[in-house]
Design an enzyme around this catalytic site. Structure first.
Site, mmCIF file in Angstrom:
data_model
loop_
_atom_site.group_PDB
_atom_site.id
_atom_site.type_symbol
_atom_site.label_atom_id
_atom_site.label_comp_id
_atom_site.label_asym_id
_atom_site.label_seq_id
_atom_site.Cartn_x
_atom_site.Cartn_y
_atom_site.Cartn_z
ATOM 1 N N ARG A 51 34.704 -0.955 48.229
ATOM 2 C CA ARG A 51 33.911 -1.169 47.006
ATOM 3 C C ARG A 51 34.732 -0.798 45.758
ATOM 4 N NH1 ARG A 51 30.162 2.165 44.759
ATOM 5 N NH2 ARG A 51 29.786 3.314 46.690
ATOM 6 N N TYR A 103 23.564 -22.049 31.004
ATOM 7 C CA TYR A 103 23.227 -22.127 32.428
ATOM 8 C C TYR A 103 21.887 -21.389 32.672
ATOM 9 C CZ TYR A 103 23.136 -20.991 37.323
ATOM 10 O OH TYR A 103 22.704 -20.827 38.612
ATOM 11 N N ASP A 175 31.727 -18.366 29.204
ATOM 12 C CA ASP A 175 31.652 -18.866 30.580
ATOM 13 C C ASP A 175 32.560 -20.099 30.619
ATOM 14 O OD1 ASP A 175 31.002 -20.262 32.884
ATOM 15 O OD2 ASP A 175 28.899 -19.638 32.859
ATOM 16 N N LYS A 200 32.551 -22.805 41.940
ATOM 17 C CA LYS A 200 32.713 -24.196 41.541
ATOM 18 C C LYS A 200 34.171 -24.639 41.724
ATOM 19 C CE LYS A 200 28.400 -23.789 40.757
ATOM 20 N NZ LYS A 200 27.955 -22.685 39.987
#
Ligand code: PLP
Length: 395
Positions: A51, A103, A175, A200
Site C-alpha cells: 500500500r 465526466y 483530466d 481508456k
C-alpha cells in the site's frame, strides 16, 4: 541516451524502467506481494508494504511521470480513485471551479461529496475564459478542466485558464484522458496536476480499470502520495503490469484510432441521418484553433447526434463492429450512449441543459479498418427511420 533527447516513440519503450534490475528480465515483473522482508527492521528500506509502495507500481508511476514531463506519478485503482484523491484534498471553506461539460462520475463526486465536507463549487462554461474569470472568488483554491470534454468535445483554453489561476494563486487540475500524453502535455502548459483514467487509451485493451496522477510540485506530490496511502486506492501490481504493457504500444494504437476517428467524423458530417458531429478536427468545430494550439491531434473520440432516442435505438440494433458499452479507448471501437451511460448520474434537466440529449452517440474508434467501420455505421444508419431535416442540421 539522455531522456531529454529521446523522441516520444523511444520514450514509450525506454522512458520508464524497461528491465528488471535484479534479473535483467525484459518485462518488469509483477511483484505480487503485500509485504517485504525487513532484514534490519529498525532501518528504513525502499519497499515495506505494497500500500505504501511496490516495485511494479513504481515502474508505472515513473513511466507516466516521464511521458507527461512531470516529476512525480501515482497509480490508482481507477480514474475515479485518482480524481477523488485529488479533489477530496480541498478543505472546508474552499471553492473549486469546474467545467460544466464534465465526466458524470466527477460531477457526482463534486455534487454529492463536496457538500459533506463544506467545499463550495461552481460549474462554468468552459469554452469562455471570461466565465472562468468571473467565477473566481476570494476562497477559490482549485480549477478543474477536461479538454476536449466528455461527451461534447468542447475545448478549454489551457494556457488562458492557467494564466488566470496563477494570478490568483489557484491550483489547476486537468483530466487528460481523451488526449493522453501522446497528444497533450498539460504540465508543459503550466497545469499543476494531470489526471488520467488509464482504463481508456493508456491501457488500451478494455481489460483494466486504472487511474494516474502526475505533478511536478513536491508539496502536491506529497499530498497525493499520502492520500493514495490513506485511502488505500493504489493500483494492484498485476494491473500496473498490464498498464505498463499497454503503454508500449499506445502511440501506434492511437495513431490508427485517430486516423479512423478523423475519417469517420468527416464522413458522418455529410450523412443525411446525422444532425451534428462533434470532433475537434472538423473545420466547423468552435474550439478547433485553441485545441490545435495546445494538442497535436483531434483524438479518437467523436460524438454525433441522431436527433432522438428512437433513432439511436434503430442504429444500435444494427451496428455489428463497434461494441455498445460504457467506456472508450480500447482497440475495439466502442459506441456509447451518454444520456443513460456515462452521464446518467447528472439530473435529467441539467443533462439536457448541458446538451447531453437523448439523440447523442459517442464513438471511440478502435484499430479496425476504417472502411469496414464506416460501412458498418452507414448500413446501421440506413435502418434509422427519420432523416434529419436540413434546417435541424448543424453545418
Ligand atoms: C474523461 C473521463 N475521466 C474519468 C473517467 C473515470 O475513469 P474510471 O472509469 O477509470 O474510474 C472516465 C470514465 O469514463 C472518463 O471518461
Amino acid at each position: 541516451m539522455e531522456m531529454k533527447n529521446m523522441q516520444l516513440d523511444t520514450k514509450l519503450i525506454h522512458g520508464g524502467p524497461l528491465l528488471d534490475k535484479c534479473t535483467g528480465s525484459s518485462s518488469i515483473p509483477i511483484y505480487q506481494a503485500s509485504t517485504f522482508h525487513q532484514a534490519h527492521f529498525t532501518e528504513s528500506q525502499e519497499f515495506t508494504y505494497t500500500r505504501f509502495g511496490n516495485p511494479t507500481r513504481k515502474a508505472l508511476e515513473e513511466t507516466i511521470a516521464c511521458l507527461e514531463f512531470a516529476k512525480y506519478g501515482y497509480a490508482f485503482s481507477s480514474g475515479m480513485a485518482a480524481i477523488s484523491a485529488v479533489l477530496l484534498n480541498f478543505s472546508k471553506g474552499d471553492h473549486v471551479i469546474l467545467c460544466k461539460d464534465i465526466y458524470g462520475g466527477a460531477y457526482q463526486l463534486v455534487t454529492e461529496m463536496f457538500p459533506k465536507y463544506g467545499i463550495e463549487y461552481s460549474f462554468v462554461d468552459e469554452t469562455s475564459l471570461s466565465s472562468w474569470r468571473e467565477e473566481i472568488k476570494e476562497n477559490t483554491r482549485g480549477i478543474y478542466i477536461e479538454t476536449p470534454s466528455n461527451p461534447l468535445l468542447t475545448v478549454t483554453d489551457i494556457r488562458g485558464v492557467v494564466q488566470l489561476a496563477k494570478q490568483h494563486n489557484i491550483m489547476t487540475i486537468i483530466d487528460n484522458t481523451f488526449m493522453t500524453p501522446i497528444y497533450q502535455n498539460p504540465i508543459t502548459l503550466g497545469v499543476d496536476i494531470v489526471i488520467h483514467s488509464a482504463t481508456k487509451f493508456i491501457n488500451g485493451h478494455s481489460d483494466v480499470t486504472a487511474g494516474l496522477v502526475v505533478t511536478s510540485d513536491k508539496e502536491i506530490a506529497n499530498m497525493i502520495f499520502k492520500t493514495q496511502k490513506m485511502f488505500g486506492s493504489m493500483l494492484d501490481p498485476y494491473d500496473c503490469w498490464l498498464v505498463l504493457r499497454g503503454i508500449k504500444t499506445m502511440k501506434v494504437r492511437m495513431e490508427k484510432e485517430v486516423e479512423n476517428a478523423d475519417f469517420i467524423a468527416k464522413e458522418l458530417q455529410n450523412h443525411s441521418k446525422v444532425k451534428a458531429v462533434y470532433y475537434p478536427s472538423l473545420a466547423n468545430h468552435e474550439g478547433r484553433e485553441v485545441h490545435f494550439s495546445q494538442a497535436s491531434s483531434g483524438g479518437a473520440v467523436l460524438t454525433f447526434d441522431l436527433g432522438s432516442y428512437e433513432n439511436v435505438k434503430d442504429f444500435f440494433a444494427n451496428v455489428t463492429i463497434p461494441i455498445v458499452a460504457v467506456s472508450l479507448g480500447g482497440v475495439e471501437s466502442i459506441l456509447s450512449y451518454p444520456f443513460t451511460m456515462s452521464h446518467a448520474v447528472i439530473p435529467e434537466k441539467e443533462r439536457l441543459d448541458l446538451g447531453v440529449t437523448d439523440g447523442l452517440v459517442r464513438l471511440s474508434c478502435g484499430i479496425e479498418d476504417k472502411y469496414d467501420l464506416l460501412n458498418d455505421l452507414v448500413q446501421a444508419l440506413d435502418h434509422v427511420k427519420s432523416e434529419v431535416s436540413l434546417q435541424g442540421k448543424i453545418l
